[in-house]
Design a protein around this motif. Structure first.
Motif, PDB file in Angstrom:
ATOM      1  N   GLU A  71     -34.806 -21.853-100.902  1.00  0.00           N
ATOM      2  CA  GLU A  71     -35.298 -21.778-102.273  1.00  0.00           C
ATOM      3  C   GLU A  71     -35.418 -20.317-102.729  1.00  0.00           C
ATOM      4  OE1 GLU A  71     -35.228 -24.194-104.059  1.00  0.00           O
ATOM      5  OE2 GLU A  71     -36.163 -25.985-103.274  1.00  0.00           O
ATOM      6  N   GLN A  74     -32.071 -19.090-103.570  1.00  0.00           N
ATOM      7  CA  GLN A  74     -31.660 -19.627-104.867  1.00  0.00           C
ATOM      8  C   GLN A  74     -32.240 -18.793-106.013  1.00  0.00           C
ATOM      9  OE1 GLN A  74     -31.534 -24.034-107.047  1.00  0.00           O
ATOM     10  NE2 GLN A  74     -32.781 -23.773-105.232  1.00  0.00           N
ATOM     11  N   GLU A  79     -28.957 -18.783-108.904  1.00  0.00           N
ATOM     12  CA  GLU A  79     -27.880 -19.770-108.848  1.00  0.00           C
ATOM     13  C   GLU A  79     -28.314 -20.942-107.989  1.00  0.00           C
ATOM     14  OE1 GLU A  79     -23.728 -18.515-107.592  1.00  0.00           O
ATOM     15  OE2 GLU A  79     -24.316 -19.824-105.921  1.00  0.00           O
ATOM     16  N   GLY A  80     -28.068 -22.164-108.472  1.00  0.00           N
ATOM     17  CA  GLY A  80     -28.375 -23.339-107.685  1.00  0.00           C
ATOM     18  C   GLY A  80     -28.826 -24.509-108.536  1.00  0.00           C
ATOM     19  N   CYS A  82     -31.687 -26.145-108.811  1.00  0.00           N
ATOM     20  CA  CYS A  82     -32.984 -26.052-109.483  1.00  0.00           C
ATOM     21  C   CYS A  82     -32.872 -25.269-110.790  1.00  0.00           C
ATOM     22  CB  CYS A  82     -34.011 -25.389-108.570  1.00  0.00           C
ATOM     23  SG  CYS A  82     -35.056 -26.566-107.674  1.00  0.00           S
ATOM     24  N   TRP A 104     -21.649 -23.450-107.437  1.00  0.00           N
ATOM     25  CA  TRP A 104     -22.643 -22.528-106.868  1.00  0.00           C
ATOM     26  C   TRP A 104     -21.988 -21.765-105.716  1.00  0.00           C
ATOM     27  CZ3 TRP A 104     -24.978 -27.851-106.360  1.00  0.00           C
ATOM     28  CH2 TRP A 104     -25.553 -28.276-107.563  1.00  0.00           C
ATOM     29  N   PHE A 107     -24.850 -20.294-103.356  1.00  0.00           N
ATOM     30  CA  PHE A 107     -25.851 -21.246-102.878  1.00  0.00           C
ATOM     31  C   PHE A 107     -25.247 -22.350-102.010  1.00  0.00           C
ATOM     32  CE2 PHE A 107     -27.997 -25.347-103.419  1.00  0.00           C
ATOM     33  CZ  PHE A 107     -29.259 -25.044-102.938  1.00  0.00           C
ATOM     34  N   ASN A 135     -36.415 -29.698-105.902  1.00  0.00           N
ATOM     35  CA  ASN A 135     -35.148 -29.778-105.187  1.00  0.00           C
ATOM     36  C   ASN A 135     -35.265 -30.787-104.048  1.00  0.00           C
ATOM     37  OD1 ASN A 135     -32.918 -28.332-106.022  1.00  0.00           O
ATOM     38  ND2 ASN A 135     -32.959 -26.927-104.310  1.00  0.00           N
TER      39      ASN A 135
END
Length: 243
Positions: A71, A74, A79-80, A82, A104, A107, A135
């Motif tokens: 996390e 991210q 980027e990602g 979430c 992504w 990620f 997530n």
């Protein structure tokens, strides 16, 4: 998701909605939300990001240490899933990480290397206001959330958002900012305390947090207060610091 009884599902929803208590602990509440979500949908891991006073997502809770690092990655790389769920206010469902490198590029390989094969993200929202994202990671390839699972997880996220916003509105705080900033500051102390307990008791970081959380609940104290004592005056809680 395995079949969950209506009674158990109702209990979880009530627990997530119950933020109107005198000693509301934001950190404990968010970890409870990740734990309950992971259990309900049999997810490998669950993480949670909330927006700070500038509207930037920050890591607040995860079901394990490995997911916390993912996390943070991210957030740092912006980027990602979430971030997508947060900015669009719509869930990301059953994304296959093996095929997500174009979406992504940083990620997806990182999540795959961590052992995950699928990912989902659900916005914490109230109408058009989004305050964070949840997530959900799976270890098996292919769709891991069924049609019945998606609205349940989104409902959990929405109820959590409503509860958080209502709690702050009733106490005339600034709708999330003050307590959230305090939680972000507390997280630094909590990370230090987790490391201290892990070293003192020769346990993993995840086990150390479990010990801290259990102690705070047993003694009716905030996690941040217990963590601060571990860092500043561990002699005050020898039963926790020492095996």
């Amino acid at each position: 998701m395995t079949t969950v009884s209506a009674e158990r599902l109702a209990r979880v929803f009530v627990e997530v909605a119950d933020t109107l208590v005198d000693e509301f602990d934001l950190i404990d509440f968010l970890h409870m939300l990740t734990d309950r979500t992971a259990t309900l949908v049999e997810a490998a891991a669950v993480g949670l990001l909330l927006a700070d006073q500038r509207g930037q997502l920050e890591f607040l809770a995860a079901s394990d240490e490995n997911t916390k690092l993912l996390e943070l990655f991210q957030v740092q790389n912006r980027e990602g899933p979430c971030l997508d769920a947060f900015h669009t206010a719509t869930p990301v469902v059953n994304a296959d990480l093996a095929d997500a490198t174009s979406r992504w590029p940083r990620f997806a390989p990182r999540a795959t290397a961590a052992g995950f094969r699928s990912v989902h993200a659900f916005p914490l929202r109230l109408r058009n206001q989004v305050i964070g994202a949840l997530n959900v990671f799976g270890r098996e390839p292919g769709p891991s959330l069924g049609d019945a699972d998606v609205p349940i997880v989104q409902a959990l996220a929405d109820i959590a958002a409503i509860g958080l916003l209502q709690e702050r509105a009733i106490r005339r705080s600034e709708l999330l900012t003050e307590q959230l900033q305090g939680a972000l500051n507390s997280r630094i102390i909590i990370e230090q305390a987790k490391g201290a307990i892990a070293q003192a008791r020769a346990v993993s970081i995840d086990e150390a947090f479990t010990l801290i959380r259990a102690y705070s609940r047993a003694h009716n104290r905030r996690i941040g207060d217990v963590a601060r004592m571990i860092v500043t005056d561990p002699t005050g809680i020898p039963g926790l610091v020492n095996p």
